[in-house]
Design a protein around this motif. Structure first.
Motif, PDB file in Angstrom:
ATOM      1  N   ARG A 254       0.806  -1.305   0.044  1.00 46.79           N
ATOM      2  CA  ARG A 254      -0.051  -0.192  -0.041  1.00 46.79           C
ATOM      3  C   ARG A 254       0.966   1.257   0.003  1.00 46.79           C
ATOM      4  N   HIS A 255       0.737   2.086  -0.744  1.00 52.55           N
ATOM      5  CA  HIS A 255       1.347   3.369  -1.249  1.00 52.55           C
ATOM      6  C   HIS A 255       0.469   4.467  -0.804  1.00 52.55           C
ATOM      7  N   ARG A 256       0.628   5.606   0.116  1.00 50.41           N
ATOM      8  CA  ARG A 256      -0.154   6.492   0.494  1.00 50.41           C
ATOM      9  C   ARG A 256       0.515   8.037   0.111  1.00 50.41           C
ATOM     10  N   PHE A 257      -0.544   8.823  -0.040  1.00 50.63           N
ATOM     11  CA  PHE A 257      -0.052  10.095  -0.409  1.00 50.63           C
ATOM     12  C   PHE A 257      -1.089  11.175  -0.027  1.00 50.63           C
ATOM     13  N   ALA A 258      -0.624  12.433   0.144  1.00 53.57           N
ATOM     14  CA  ALA A 258      -1.532  13.395   0.647  1.00 53.57           C
ATOM     15  C   ALA A 258      -1.140  14.726  -0.370  1.00 53.57           C
ATOM     16  N   ALA A 259      -2.231  15.140  -0.927  1.00 56.88           N
ATOM     17  CA  ALA A 259      -2.217  16.431  -1.793  1.00 56.88           C
ATOM     18  C   ALA A 259      -3.060  17.297  -1.679  1.00 56.88           C
ATOM     19  N   ASP A 260      -2.688  18.801  -1.387  1.00 52.25           N
ATOM     20  CA  ASP A 260      -3.754  19.783  -1.081  1.00 52.25           C
ATOM     21  C   ASP A 260      -3.049  21.063  -1.209  1.00 52.25           C
ATOM     22  N   PRO A 261      -3.923  21.902  -2.162  1.00 52.75           N
ATOM     23  CA  PRO A 261      -5.073  21.806  -3.018  1.00 52.75           C
ATOM     24  C   PRO A 261      -4.350  21.242  -4.646  1.00 52.75           C
ATOM     25  N   VAL A 262      -5.460  20.213  -4.872  1.00 58.31           N
ATOM     26  CA  VAL A 262      -4.985  20.046  -6.348  1.00 58.31           C
ATOM     27  C   VAL A 262      -6.366  19.836  -7.121  1.00 58.31           C
ATOM     28  N   ARG A 263      -6.402  19.477  -8.279  1.00 60.33           N
ATOM     29  CA  ARG A 263      -7.633  19.621  -9.191  1.00 60.33           C
ATOM     30  C   ARG A 263      -7.717  18.475  -9.997  1.00 60.33           C
ATOM     31  N   ASN A 264      -6.879  17.501  -9.873  1.00 62.85           N
ATOM     32  CA  ASN A 264      -7.061  16.252 -10.666  1.00 62.85           C
ATOM     33  C   ASN A 264      -6.144  15.108  -9.980  1.00 62.85           C
ATOM     34  N   VAL A 265      -5.937  13.953 -10.648  1.00 63.98           N
ATOM     35  CA  VAL A 265      -5.156  13.104  -9.879  1.00 63.98           C
ATOM     36  C   VAL A 265      -4.591  12.175 -10.864  1.00 63.98           C
ATOM     37  N   ALA A 266      -3.263  12.175 -10.889  1.00 62.75           N
ATOM     38  CA  ALA A 266      -2.365  11.476 -11.932  1.00 62.75           C
ATOM     39  C   ALA A 266      -1.361  10.544 -10.844  1.00 62.75           C
ATOM     40  N   VAL A 267      -1.156   9.182 -11.705  1.00 64.17           N
ATOM     41  CA  VAL A 267      -0.337   8.126 -10.874  1.00 64.17           C
ATOM     42  C   VAL A 267       0.229   7.367 -11.856  1.00 64.17           C
ATOM     43  N   GLY A 268       1.637   7.044 -11.700  1.00 65.22           N
ATOM     44  CA  GLY A 268       2.130   5.997 -12.503  1.00 65.22           C
ATOM     45  C   GLY A 268       2.396   4.800 -11.823  1.00 65.22           C
ATOM     46  N   ILE A 269       2.350   3.622 -12.296  1.00 63.84           N
ATOM     47  CA  ILE A 269       2.596   2.439 -11.353  1.00 63.84           C
ATOM     48  C   ILE A 269       3.250   1.393 -12.281  1.00 63.84           C
ATOM     49  N   GLY A 270       4.217   0.740 -11.507  1.00 64.50           N
ATOM     50  CA  GLY A 270       4.854  -0.310 -12.407  1.00 64.50           C
ATOM     51  C   GLY A 270       6.398  -0.377 -11.954  1.00 64.50           C
ATOM     52  N   GLY A 271       7.087  -0.680 -13.211  1.00 63.34           N
ATOM     53  CA  GLY A 271       8.713  -0.772 -13.075  1.00 63.34           C
ATOM     54  C   GLY A 271       9.411   0.507 -13.344  1.00 63.34           C
ATOM     55  N   TYR A 272       8.905   1.405 -12.722  1.00 66.68           N
ATOM     56  CA  TYR A 272       9.572   2.655 -12.893  1.00 66.68           C
ATOM     57  C   TYR A 272      10.907   2.970 -12.144  1.00 66.68           C
ATOM     58  N   ARG A 273      12.090   3.426 -12.756  1.00 64.82           N
ATOM     59  CA  ARG A 273      12.994   3.753 -11.993  1.00 64.82           C
ATOM     60  C   ARG A 273      12.962   5.402 -11.838  1.00 64.82           C
TER      61      ARG A 273
END
Ligand SMILES: [Zn+2]
Length: 492
Positions: A254-273
């Motif tokens: 489980r990966h947790r994040f908090a962002a404030d204020p933002v107006r969208n959500v973008a996530v990249g997942i996988g074998g990233y360096r």
């Protein structure tokens, strides 16, 4: 977003690059292609240490929504299950329904196999039956507009909570914001039920259109983001990382994040360096595929450092404490608040092109000062094009006569539904012509007074959704400014 067709059609911003090739827009052209050599002055921009002084920014909406978003990523990186809980305190009375948008069902994504399907919804803990509207989506999807019926009206200033569970299927080779490369990486943005409220006005219900570009709008919110991913995956999130813990199933984290204020959500997942660099107080992270990428993370970071400094010299402090960059295939660049998806370009293209600065400029013009990108796409795309050229001393490119197709000429202010009728002219009409308009207005108004008005516009309209009249208010004391906007068709 940066448009490929724009680059092909218009040859904006040719810059001499080291190897004798030309970078035109973000597309590398072979040497001897007939494009005149134009070299931007390397010294005239303010240095990174000279950050423009901007009046105090307007505060974020105190009653902004809170969004708790949980993704559970499939082991094959082809889909994600999601649960979004939104607490919404409207500033005007709301009756009948809460309206959310399902942007993964827009044509450019759905036509490449992507989608978002809602399974269950509750309002204040009570199960409701959602109603769906196509609003531009292909028939095979649930549509881009979702209504959760309200039993009672919600008074201004009182809070209603909606909880929606859904699945997002990733697209293939769409170049869009919801996708997988099939080799262990996926990325998703605008991939949750997006509350479609505009403060002071009401619901934003513009249809999705079949154009490669943004068409959404959202007020800022407080985000808590929780991503359950296969163990060993990297997660590029939003805002501040809050750490990791064992996921709910064997082999998950489980990966947790908090962002404030933002107006969208973008996530990249996988074998990233991921490579991290602190740039003028901005924690900047760049993730590239562990299968390889054309440019290294440090190539990207070097260019981001240069352009972020130049933009801060024009528009003041970068609006976010954290910047998350994910390099993905088949695209140019797509902006999100404090996050960017960049296409996989070579180091030479990264260094010589205008793409990096264009998307960074959106952090001010889209991120800090938001707009309805379907209704008023010029309020972020004309401005980001202008801001990149100003920061990189390329204003001269926009002072020359410009071939604009008649469909687009003097139509800067048209909505995306107009550009859908002739998508190939969108780049010329909004990006390039829009920037030309702003440079012309700047010249007529006087550069210093115009630049001061632009900084005041950013400060006064920070953290909200603007309309064209807000920009008119910001510049109508300057000679010729509003007349120029009218002549180009940006305002009436
Ligand atoms: Zn853009």
């Amino acid at each position: 977003m940066r448009r490929t067709t724009l680059v092909a059609l218009l040859a904006v911003g040719a810059i001499v690059v080291g190897g004798g090739g030309f970078v035109i827009g973000s597309q590398l052209m072979p040497p001897g292609g007939g494009e005149p050599r134009r070299t931007a002055s390397p010294t005239a921009s303010p240095s990174p240490s000279e950050r423009a002084t901007v009046p105090p920014l307007a505060k974020a909406w105190a009653d902004r929504p809170s969004v708790d978003l949980r993704y559970d990523i499939a082991r094959d990186h082809e889909s994600a299950k999601g649960v979004a809980t939104a607490s919404f305190t409207p500033d005007k009375r709301v009756c009948d329904a809460l309206i959310f948008r399902s942007w993964p069902n827009k044509p450019e994504i759905a036509d490449h196999g992507g989608s978002m399907t809602v399974h269950r919804a509750t309002v204040d803990g009570r199960k409701v039956t959602p109603a769906y509207e196509r609003k531009g989506a292909p028939a095979a999807t649930q549509g881009t507009l979702l209504r959760l019926p309200l039993r009672d009206c919600v008074a201004a200033g009182s809070t209603v909570e909606a909880r929606i569970s859904f699945t997002v299927e990733m697209a293939r080779r769409s170049g869009e914001r919801v996708g997988t490369n099939g080799t262990g990486e996926m990325w998703l943005a605008s991939a949750y039920p997006v509350l479609a409220w505009e403060r002071g006005h009401g619901w934003m219900t513009q249809p999705a259109v079949d154009v490669f570009g943004e068409m959404d709008g959202t007020e800022e919110f407080r985000l808590e983001l929780d991503v359950v991913a296969p163990r060993g995956d990297t997660v590029l999130g939003m805002g501040r990382p809050l750490g990791t813990s064992n996921g709910p199933r064997e082999g998950t984290t489980r990966h947790r994040f908090a962002a404030d204020p933002v107006r969208n959500v973008a996530v990249g997942i996988g074998g990233y360096r991921v490579t991290t660099r602190e740039i003028a107080g901005v924690r900047t992270r760049v993730g590239v595929s562990d299968d390889g990428s054309l440019a290294t993370a440090n190539d990207w970071l070097d260019k981001i450092e240069l352009e972020l400094g130049r933009l801060e010299g024009r528009f003041g402090r970068f609006p976010y404490r954290d910047l998350w960059v994910t390099v993905i295939p088949d695209t140019t660049g797509i902006e999100f608040p404090g996050a960017i998806f960049y296409g996989d370009y070579s180091a030479q293209e990264v260094r010589g092109g205008d793409l990096v600065a264009h998307e960074l400029a959106h952090m001010w013009f889209y991120g800090l000062v938001g707009n309805d990108q379907g209704r008023d796409p010029w309020l972020d795309e004309s401005f980001a094009t202008y801001a990149q050229a100003l920061a990189d001393d390329q204003a001269f490119l926009y002072r020359q006569p410009m071939d604009v197709p008649s469909f687009a000429a003097n139509r800067v202010g048209e909505p995306m539904t107009y550009w859908e009728r002739n998508p190939d002219t969108y780049g010329a009409g909004v990006y390039r012509q829009g920037a030309q308009m702003l440079f012309e207005a700047r010249q007529r108004a006087g550069e210093q007074r115009w630049d001061a008005a632009m900084r005041a516009y950013l400060a006064d309209n920070a953290h909200r959704i603007v309309r064209p009249e807000d920009f008119v208010d910001a510049v109508d004391h300057l000679p010729g400014a509003v007349e120029t906007l009218r002549r180009y068709g940006a305002v009436e």
